[in-house]
Enzyme design. Structure first.
Site, PDB file in Angstrom:
ATOM      1  N   GLY A 130      -1.704   5.634 -10.417  1.00 57.88           N
ATOM      2  CA  GLY A 130      -3.086   6.041 -10.604  1.00 57.88           C
ATOM      3  C   GLY A 130      -3.325   7.450 -10.110  1.00 57.88           C
ATOM      4  O   GLY A 130      -2.547   8.366 -10.364  1.00 57.88           O
ATOM      5  N   MET A 157      -7.586  -3.921  -6.403  1.00 57.77           N
ATOM      6  CA  MET A 157      -6.919  -4.808  -5.439  1.00 57.77           C
ATOM      7  C   MET A 157      -7.786  -6.018  -5.093  1.00 57.77           C
ATOM      8  O   MET A 157      -7.891  -6.424  -3.936  1.00 57.77           O
ATOM      9  CB  MET A 157      -6.555  -4.024  -4.160  1.00 57.77           C
ATOM     10  N   ASP A 163       5.674   4.659  -4.901  1.00 57.68           N
ATOM     11  CA  ASP A 163       5.023   3.390  -4.583  1.00 57.68           C
ATOM     12  C   ASP A 163       5.390   2.308  -5.597  1.00 57.68           C
ATOM     13  O   ASP A 163       5.987   2.571  -6.642  1.00 57.68           O
ATOM     14  CB  ASP A 163       3.509   3.571  -4.578  1.00 57.68           C
ATOM     15  N   LYS A 177       4.055  -0.984  -1.279  1.00 59.21           N
ATOM     16  CA  LYS A 177       3.335  -2.002  -0.523  1.00 59.21           C
ATOM     17  C   LYS A 177       2.802  -3.035  -1.498  1.00 59.21           C
ATOM     18  O   LYS A 177       2.515  -2.749  -2.646  1.00 59.21           O
ATOM     19  CB  LYS A 177       2.159  -1.394   0.246  1.00 59.21           C
TER      20      LYS A 177
END
Length: 251
Positions: free
Chosen positions: A96, A177, A42, A64
């Site tokens: 994470g 986020m 990611d 993403k």
């Protein structure tokens, strides 16, 4: 468990890479990355951790970011199945911890449907790593006896979040986020009873060499958020006031 790597249908290891500092990677995660045939990773996996893969590994980026998905989730699921069915050792590497806002459970469900063997290697989640490097304890006897992790990435105002419960919880609140939603986060918490002068912190690039920590009151959260870039974590609660006293990382 690692003997499953010899299975003809391949094997997938879902590995948490931690929040950025490569020294926070687990020993097991390191071993799996070094021996993987395929690493599917990611956006939040640091370059230092990717460099640990062996030179022959196939490296596939599926990251993403807000409003832009390089590879749709369904295609990521299919990719994991495809590579495992080729008999390869696959590491699915996530920033994470893969089970905390990481969609790890969804990906494993796809593997189960295709009878693909897998294992899960937890990682240091951003809330624990970033706050530790910022000198902000998530709990403290004089400040908060509990902590709640919340996603700030909501498509509609207040979707899926019980703001009244959060505002009245007396917990440390950690928003993942949440940069783009920072104004909404502060407005919803204040309108549901949380004091506008509640301390808060925004931690940018937590645990990395260029980490920054900004601290102010909840009514200034949107201003703080406008000064940083992703990845960033929002912490709301009086524990944020401990940053200046316990900031060991920037000494």
């Amino acid at each position: 468990m690692n003997t499953y790597f010899n299975h003809q249908a391949g094997f997938v290891s879902l590995v948490g890479a931690g929040p950025g500092d490569p020294d926070l990677l687990t020993v097991k995660g390191l071993r799996l990355i070094q021996n993987a045939d395929v690493v599917i990773y990611d956006r939040l996996v640091s370059a230092d951790i990717l460099a640990l893969a062996n030179d022959n590994a196939e490296m596939i980026y599926v990251g993403k970011r807000l409003n832009y998905h390089c590879v749709p989730q369904e295609e990521i699921n299919d990719l994991l199945v495809e590579k495992a069915q080729q008999g390869r050792k696959v590491v699915r590497l996530k920033g994470g911890d893969p089970f905390i806002f990481g969609r790890g459970g969804e990906e494993l469900e796809a593997l189960v449907e295709k009878d693909i063997l897998f294992e899960v290697v937890p990682g240091v989640t951003a809330a624990a790593g970033a706050t530790s490097y910022a000198g902000i304890p998530l709990t403290h006897r004089d400040h908060a006896q509990s902590v709640q992790f919340v996603t700030g990435h909501v498509k509609k105002e207040g979707q899926g979040i019980n703001w009244a419960s959060l505002a009245q919880s007396n917990s440390t609140l950690v928003f993942y986020m949440g940069l783009k939603q920072s104004g909404s986060i502060s407005d919803n918490l204040i309108s549901n009873g949380l004091d506008a002068k509640t301390p808060c912190a925004v931690i940018e690039k937590g645990t990395r060499r260029d980490q920054r920590v900004l601290v102010d009151s909840l009514d200034k959260l949107a201003t703080l958020a406008s000064q940083v870039e992703s990845p960033a974590l929002i912490v709301v609660g009086s524990v944020a006031t401990l940053h200046n006293k316990l900031d060991w990382f920037n000494q």
